[in-house]
Scaffold this motif. Structure first.
Motif, PDB file in Angstrom:
ATOM      1  N   CYS A 111      -8.522   3.110  -2.318  1.00  0.00           N
ATOM      2  CA  CYS A 111      -7.489   4.136  -2.229  1.00  0.00           C
ATOM      3  C   CYS A 111      -6.284   3.589  -1.472  1.00  0.00           C
ATOM      4  O   CYS A 111      -6.438   2.954  -0.423  1.00  0.00           O
ATOM      5  CB  CYS A 111      -8.030   5.382  -1.516  1.00  0.00           C
ATOM      6  N   ALA A 112      -5.087   3.859  -1.990  1.00  0.00           N
ATOM      7  CA  ALA A 112      -3.856   3.457  -1.313  1.00  0.00           C
ATOM      8  C   ALA A 112      -3.041   4.696  -0.964  1.00  0.00           C
ATOM      9  O   ALA A 112      -2.828   5.574  -1.808  1.00  0.00           O
ATOM     10  CB  ALA A 112      -3.026   2.526  -2.190  1.00  0.00           C
ATOM     11  N   ILE A 113      -2.616   4.766   0.282  1.00  0.00           N
ATOM     12  CA  ILE A 113      -1.701   5.814   0.735  1.00  0.00           C
ATOM     13  C   ILE A 113      -0.301   5.215   0.697  1.00  0.00           C
ATOM     14  O   ILE A 113      -0.035   4.192   1.326  1.00  0.00           O
ATOM     15  CB  ILE A 113      -2.050   6.269   2.159  1.00  0.00           C
ATOM     16  N   LEU A 114       0.599   5.859  -0.034  1.00  0.00           N
ATOM     17  CA  LEU A 114       1.928   5.299  -0.254  1.00  0.00           C
ATOM     18  C   LEU A 114       2.977   5.927   0.660  1.00  0.00           C
ATOM     19  O   LEU A 114       2.871   7.098   1.042  1.00  0.00           O
ATOM     20  CB  LEU A 114       2.348   5.520  -1.710  1.00  0.00           C
ATOM     21  N   ASP A 115       3.985   5.139   0.970  1.00  0.00           N
ATOM     22  CA  ASP A 115       5.179   5.624   1.680  1.00  0.00           C
ATOM     23  C   ASP A 115       4.837   6.363   2.962  1.00  0.00           C
ATOM     24  O   ASP A 115       5.424   7.401   3.276  1.00  0.00           O
ATOM     25  CB  ASP A 115       6.005   6.529   0.757  1.00  0.00           C
ATOM     26  N   ASP A 116       3.918   5.811   3.720  1.00  0.00           N
ATOM     27  CA  ASP A 116       3.546   6.392   5.017  1.00  0.00           C
ATOM     28  C   ASP A 116       4.530   5.856   6.057  1.00  0.00           C
ATOM     29  O   ASP A 116       4.187   5.035   6.901  1.00  0.00           O
ATOM     30  CB  ASP A 116       2.107   6.010   5.353  1.00  0.00           C
ATOM     31  N   ARG A 145       8.312  10.663  -3.285  1.00  0.00           N
ATOM     32  CA  ARG A 145       8.914   9.420  -2.825  1.00  0.00           C
ATOM     33  C   ARG A 145       8.774   8.295  -3.842  1.00  0.00           C
ATOM     34  O   ARG A 145       9.640   7.432  -3.957  1.00  0.00           O
ATOM     35  CB  ARG A 145       8.285   9.000  -1.488  1.00  0.00           C
ATOM     36  N   THR A 146       7.664   8.269  -4.569  1.00  0.00           N
ATOM     37  CA  THR A 146       7.435   7.242  -5.581  1.00  0.00           C
ATOM     38  C   THR A 146       7.253   7.910  -6.933  1.00  0.00           C
ATOM     39  O   THR A 146       6.450   8.841  -7.068  1.00  0.00           O
ATOM     40  CB  THR A 146       6.193   6.405  -5.248  1.00  0.00           C
ATOM     41  N   ALA A 147       7.976   7.434  -7.931  1.00  0.00           N
ATOM     42  CA  ALA A 147       7.895   8.023  -9.277  1.00  0.00           C
ATOM     43  C   ALA A 147       6.776   7.369 -10.079  1.00  0.00           C
ATOM     44  O   ALA A 147       6.621   6.141 -10.074  1.00  0.00           O
ATOM     45  CB  ALA A 147       9.228   7.840  -9.994  1.00  0.00           C
ATOM     46  N   PHE A 148       6.009   8.210 -10.765  1.00  0.00           N
ATOM     47  CA  PHE A 148       4.942   7.729 -11.639  1.00  0.00           C
ATOM     48  C   PHE A 148       5.227   8.213 -13.057  1.00  0.00           C
ATOM     49  O   PHE A 148       4.794   9.289 -13.471  1.00  0.00           O
ATOM     50  CB  PHE A 148       3.581   8.237 -11.160  1.00  0.00           C
ATOM     51  N   GLY A 149       5.983   7.397 -13.781  1.00  0.00           N
ATOM     52  CA  GLY A 149       6.251   7.683 -15.179  1.00  0.00           C
ATOM     53  C   GLY A 149       5.170   7.112 -16.072  1.00  0.00           C
ATOM     54  O   GLY A 149       4.246   6.426 -15.627  1.00  0.00           O
ATOM     55  N   ARG A 150       5.300   7.376 -17.352  1.00  0.00           N
ATOM     56  CA  ARG A 150       4.280   6.934 -18.318  1.00  0.00           C
ATOM     57  C   ARG A 150       4.074   5.425 -18.277  1.00  0.00           C
ATOM     58  O   ARG A 150       2.939   4.941 -18.280  1.00  0.00           O
ATOM     59  CB  ARG A 150       4.673   7.379 -19.726  1.00  0.00           C
ATOM     60  N   ASP A 151       5.159   4.672 -18.249  1.00  0.00           N
ATOM     61  CA  ASP A 151       5.037   3.217 -18.308  1.00  0.00           C
ATOM     62  C   ASP A 151       4.267   2.671 -17.107  1.00  0.00           C
ATOM     63  O   ASP A 151       3.411   1.787 -17.257  1.00  0.00           O
ATOM     64  CB  ASP A 151       6.424   2.569 -18.383  1.00  0.00           C
ATOM     65  N   LEU A 152       4.579   3.181 -15.925  1.00  0.00           N
ATOM     66  CA  LEU A 152       3.872   2.697 -14.742  1.00  0.00           C
ATOM     67  C   LEU A 152       2.411   3.109 -14.779  1.00  0.00           C
ATOM     68  O   LEU A 152       1.523   2.286 -14.496  1.00  0.00           O
ATOM     69  CB  LEU A 152       4.531   3.239 -13.473  1.00  0.00           C
ATOM     70  N   LEU A 153       2.139   4.344 -15.119  1.00  0.00           N
ATOM     71  CA  LEU A 153       0.748   4.808 -15.177  1.00  0.00           C
ATOM     72  C   LEU A 153      -0.073   3.967 -16.157  1.00  0.00           C
ATOM     73  O   LEU A 153      -1.242   3.644 -15.893  1.00  0.00           O
ATOM     74  CB  LEU A 153       0.699   6.283 -15.585  1.00  0.00           C
ATOM     75  N   ALA A 154       0.532   3.612 -17.272  1.00  0.00           N
ATOM     76  CA  ALA A 154      -0.179   2.810 -18.271  1.00  0.00           C
ATOM     77  C   ALA A 154      -0.498   1.413 -17.754  1.00  0.00           C
ATOM     78  O   ALA A 154      -1.407   0.744 -18.274  1.00  0.00           O
ATOM     79  CB  ALA A 154       0.649   2.723 -19.551  1.00  0.00           C
ATOM     80  N   ARG A 155       0.218   0.967 -16.736  1.00  0.00           N
ATOM     81  CA  ARG A 155      -0.001  -0.375 -16.182  1.00  0.00           C
ATOM     82  C   ARG A 155      -0.941  -0.355 -14.980  1.00  0.00           C
ATOM     83  O   ARG A 155      -1.057  -1.361 -14.289  1.00  0.00           O
ATOM     84  CB  ARG A 155       1.342  -0.985 -15.810  1.00  0.00           C
ATOM     85  N   LEU A 156      -1.568   0.787 -14.744  1.00  0.00           N
ATOM     86  CA  LEU A 156      -2.529   0.900 -13.651  1.00  0.00           C
ATOM     87  C   LEU A 156      -3.906   1.221 -14.244  1.00  0.00           C
ATOM     88  O   LEU A 156      -4.377   2.358 -14.186  1.00  0.00           O
ATOM     89  CB  LEU A 156      -2.080   1.997 -12.672  1.00  0.00           C
ATOM     90  N   PRO A 157      -4.574   0.217 -14.813  1.00  0.00           N
ATOM     91  CA  PRO A 157      -5.809   0.462 -15.582  1.00  0.00           C
ATOM     92  C   PRO A 157      -6.963   0.994 -14.756  1.00  0.00           C
ATOM     93  O   PRO A 157      -7.863   1.638 -15.307  1.00  0.00           O
ATOM     94  CB  PRO A 157      -6.137  -0.916 -16.166  1.00  0.00           C
TER      95      PRO A 157
END
Length: 329
Positions: A5-10, A59-71
């Protein structure tokens, strides 16, 4: 093998201290990142090995392209129950469960009033002069609030709180939203503005408390700013894109309006050379509306609860309709 698990932008390095993460020991390994990273390539590389991500608001955007690159991603958590920066449909199609947390309303309304007072009484400039030991003991003449007209655009929970503060300060408070009625305004003890144009034209101070949607993006543009009184001020603690940023900068630079009190921006973190950082008629904070210890304790405790429930096959507060059976294996 434990989930990662990663906590982002802390930013403040407080996430692990705001909740009891010990119950996840052995089942989940938790990392945290204090720095803000932009760019799909960098984000994809950093997050590719994580099964669970915890995003702080938008704070961090999760669009389709990024989500698809997180298998490996199976569970994407967001603090709060709304997050326009996550493509919920794409996450659902990819089998990624998106879940939220509870939140608190009061802190953002309180910050709204703090920014409003800071701008009208020139508090930041006076504090800076005081600390610097300036030659002049006082350098500004502020303006009071009693008797002024406060226009509240958006009278949901936040807007109602701010309207109440305005009444307590002796202001003439008007409310507008697309669903508002004279009867509702009367029940709240405030005046009714039949349109946004009317609200802008008669208010000394306009404060925005609208949800960002395709319909409200840019709702305050050059035309709308032109309707405001000369010397009026605008407050935005909701979402930056509600206001056409170039139009606002232009109005502030040429003195068309008196000032702006801002906690939200089109791009966050705000670039170091942005005009909002230098304009004397701007009082701004780095999106602090929800940033209180009380809010963080709710966010992170709920995040731990969400992860625990998801591991048990009974996810809580799911925002995109993905259940355990459909989630990525």
């Amino acid at each position: 093998m434990p989930q990662r698990c990663a906590i982002l932008d802390d930013y403040q390095d407080v996430a692990l201290a705001m909740a009891d993460w010990g119950g996840l020991a052995g089942a989940v390994e938790v990392d945290r990142f204090a720095d803000h990273v932009e760019g799909q390539e960098v984000l994809a590389a950093r997050l590719a090995d994580y099964d669970i991500l915890l995003a702080m608001r938008e704070r961090t955007a999760f669009g389709r392209d990024l989500l698809a690159r997180l298998p490996k991603l199976k569970l994407l958590l967001t603090t709060g129950m709304l997050n326009a920066a996550i493509d919920m449909q794409a996450a659902a199609e990819l089998g990624i469960t998106v879940a939220g947390t509870r939140g608190t309303v009061g802190p953002a309304a309180e910050l709204t009033w703090g920014l409003l007072l800071a701008l009208t009484r020139h508090i930041p400039a006076e504090v800076a002069n005081f600390r610097a030991g300036g030659e002049r003991w006082q350098i500004s003449v502020g303006s009071g609030l009693k008797g002024k007209t406060l226009g509240v655009a958006g009278i949901g929970k936040l807007g109602q709180l701010v309207a109440g503060y305005g009444r307590a300060f002796g202001m003439n408070v008007l409310g507008w939203s697309r669903s508002n009625t004279p009867e509702r305004s009367a029940a709240l003890g405030i005046g009714f503005a039949a349109s946004l144009d009317e609200l802008l034209a008669v208010s000394d101070i306009v404060t925005l408390h609208l949800t960002l949607t395709p319909e409200t993006a840019g709702i305050i543009g050059r035309r709308e700013i032109g309707l405001m009184k000369a010397g009026a001020i605008i407050v935005n603690t909701s979402r930056g894109p509600l206001i056409d940023e170039p139009a606002l900068i232009e109005a502030l630079e040429n003195g068309r309006i008196g000032g702006a009190a801002l906690d939200v921006f089109d791009r966050e973190p705000l670039p170091a050379d942005h005009p909002f950082r230098r304009l004397a008629n701007v009082v701004a904070t780095p999106h602090l509306g929800y940033v209180t210890e009380e809010t963080y304790r709710v966010y992170f405790a709920d995040a731990v609860e969400d992860i625990t429930a998801w591991l048990a096959g009974s996810p809580l507060r799911v925002l995109n309709g993905v259940d355990a059976a459909r989630a990525r294996r």
